[in-house]
Design an enzyme around this catalytic site. Structure first.
Site, PDB file in Angstrom:
ATOM      1  N   GLY A   1       0.829  -1.210   0.000  1.00 37.34           N
ATOM      2  CA  GLY A   1       0.000   0.000   0.000  1.00 37.34           C
ATOM      3  C   GLY A   1       0.858   1.252   0.000  1.00 37.34           C
TER       4      GLY A   1
ATOM      5  N   ILE B   1       1.357   3.702   2.388  1.00 36.53           N
ATOM      6  CA  ILE B   1       2.238   3.905   3.552  1.00 36.53           C
ATOM      7  C   ILE B   1       3.140   2.687   3.743  1.00 36.53           C
ATOM      8  CG2 ILE B   1       2.333   4.386   6.039  1.00 36.53           C
ATOM      9  CD1 ILE B   1      -0.427   5.758   5.749  1.00 36.53           C
TER      10      ILE B   1
ATOM     11  N   ASN C   1      -2.902  -8.255  -0.105  1.00 35.50           N
ATOM     12  CA  ASN C   1      -3.780  -8.931  -1.083  1.00 35.50           C
ATOM     13  C   ASN C   1      -4.032  -8.058  -2.311  1.00 35.50           C
ATOM     14  OD1 ASN C   1      -5.559  -7.044  -0.183  1.00 35.50           O
ATOM     15  ND2 ASN C   1      -7.115  -8.463   0.538  1.00 35.50           N
TER      16      ASN C   1
ATOM     17  N   TYR D   1     -15.983   2.833   9.704  1.00 33.73           N
ATOM     18  CA  TYR D   1     -14.520   2.777   9.656  1.00 33.73           C
ATOM     19  C   TYR D   1     -13.937   3.093  11.034  1.00 33.73           C
ATOM     20  CZ  TYR D   1      -9.733   3.851   8.232  1.00 33.73           C
ATOM     21  OH  TYR D   1      -8.375   3.871   8.116  1.00 33.73           O
TER      22      TYR D   1
END
Ligand code: UDP
Length: 325
Positions: free
Chosen positions: A11, A13, A33, A150
């Site tokens: 990703g 970061i 993934n 979230y």
């Protein structure tokens, strides 16, 4: 030589953290993934002799068992992120964020490995007072609004990590990341700066949601990964929660103007109502500012990269990315 396992390592970061740790002489394995991450983020690291990867979901308990048993320390960054994505795929957000963290912590306990958990400034919700301190009360909106799932999923992660620490003495560190920005961040899931940069470079209208007077504090990803790595190695950080972010505020409207100027763009700035941008009844935060007193006292960290430099890095990345289609 420390061997770090980074979940979500492909990703935005995670890939910067991987490069940072390798540069420090550590061994790094990533597991991702590729749901929001991209292999191109770690492609340059592939030739490094101390870099390994597993393209896999962190909910695969067999793979996680092996990876955790082989490492010294886990940076748990894998999560479903981005406001746009959370609104569109709330089931995935809740299941990955809670289920994935459960597996990471359970496996870490099995091998007694230290875990750093990436949480988020979203857990402060609407914020009771500004700046946000780690021990502040929090105020979230109703469960009928997707956005809050979230924050709720991440606060369960925090509770669970702290529970593992208190009950079975697992070494955990929790970081709450505020708006982190820099090259490789995707605008696909809602993040504002890569979107603005893309629109500016393409000379298309820059869409500012709401009245644009909401503020955020943007911190360069290079500063953020440095903070994460320092906390992971600091013995006194165990069992604690830390904010990581910049604390100079900018309105989103001013940000749009700044991006446009630095990209020498002819884009117009267009205000778009929240209901149109997200969903009916969407609740945004007016201000989101971290107190960074705690991390500064613990490891002497504070952000160093000026926002204009970060904007330039993002514009340069965006031009290159768009040139490659
Ligand atoms: N935003 C915007 N235009 C966009 C994307 C986001 O004006 O194309 C606004 C968004 O409504 C919010 C701010 O920019 O007020 C930051 O959004 P982001 O999703 O990057 O971060 P967060 O809301 O999680 O702080």
């Amino acid at each position: 030589m420390t061997h770090a396992l980074i979940t979500g390592g492909a990703g935005f970061i995670g890939s910067h953290l991987a490069a940072h740790l390798l540069a420090q002489g550590q061994r790094v394995t990533i597991v991702d993934n590729l749901s929001t991450g991209s292999f191109t983020n770690v492609e340059p690291l592939q030739t490094h002799p101390d870099f390994r990867y597993a393209i896999e979901d962190i909910r695969n308990i067999h793979v996680m068992d092996r990876l955790v048993s082989e490492c010294d320390l886990i940076y748990h960054l894998a999560a479903s992120v981005g406001v746009q994505r959370i609104i569109q795929e709330p089931i995935e957000t809740i299941e990955v964020n809670i289920g994935g963290t459960e597996i990471v912590l359970r496996t870490a306990r099995r091998y007694r490995k230290k875990v750093l958990i990436a949480s988020t400034s979203e857990v402060y919700g609407k914020g009771v007072r500004v700046p946000f301190h780690e021990d502040d009360d929090r105020l979230l909106g109703p469960t009928t609004r997707n956005r809050w799932s979230y924050a709720a999923s991440k606060e369960v992660d925090e509770f669970l990590a702290l529970a593992y620490h208190k009950e079975v003495d697992l070494p955990v560190v929790i970081v709450r990341l505020f708006n982190t920005v820099g090259p490789r961040q995707s605008g696909q899931y809602g993040m504002v700066l890569p979107r603005f940069a893309r629109w500016a470079v393409a000379n298309q209208p820059i869409q500012v949601y709401g009245d644009g007077l909401q503020t955020r504090c943007f911190c360069n990803v290079h500063n953020v990964v440095d903070a994460i790595a320092r906390l992971a190695e600091h013995p006194a950080a165990v069992g604690e929660v830390f904010n990581i972010g910049a604390n100079d505020e900018i309105t989103i409207l001013e940000l749009a103007d700044r991006v446009r100027t630095r990209a020498r763009s002819a884009s117009e700035i267009k205000l778009v109502p929240y209901d149109e941008a997200y969903e009916t009844g969407f609740e945004d935060f007016r201000r989101r500012v971290p107190s960074i007193a705690k991390i500064k006292a613990a490891v002497g960290w504070e952000p160093t990269t000026p926002l204009d430099d970060t904007i330039d890095q993002i514009i340069a990345y965006c031009r290159e990315d768009m040139a490659h289609g």
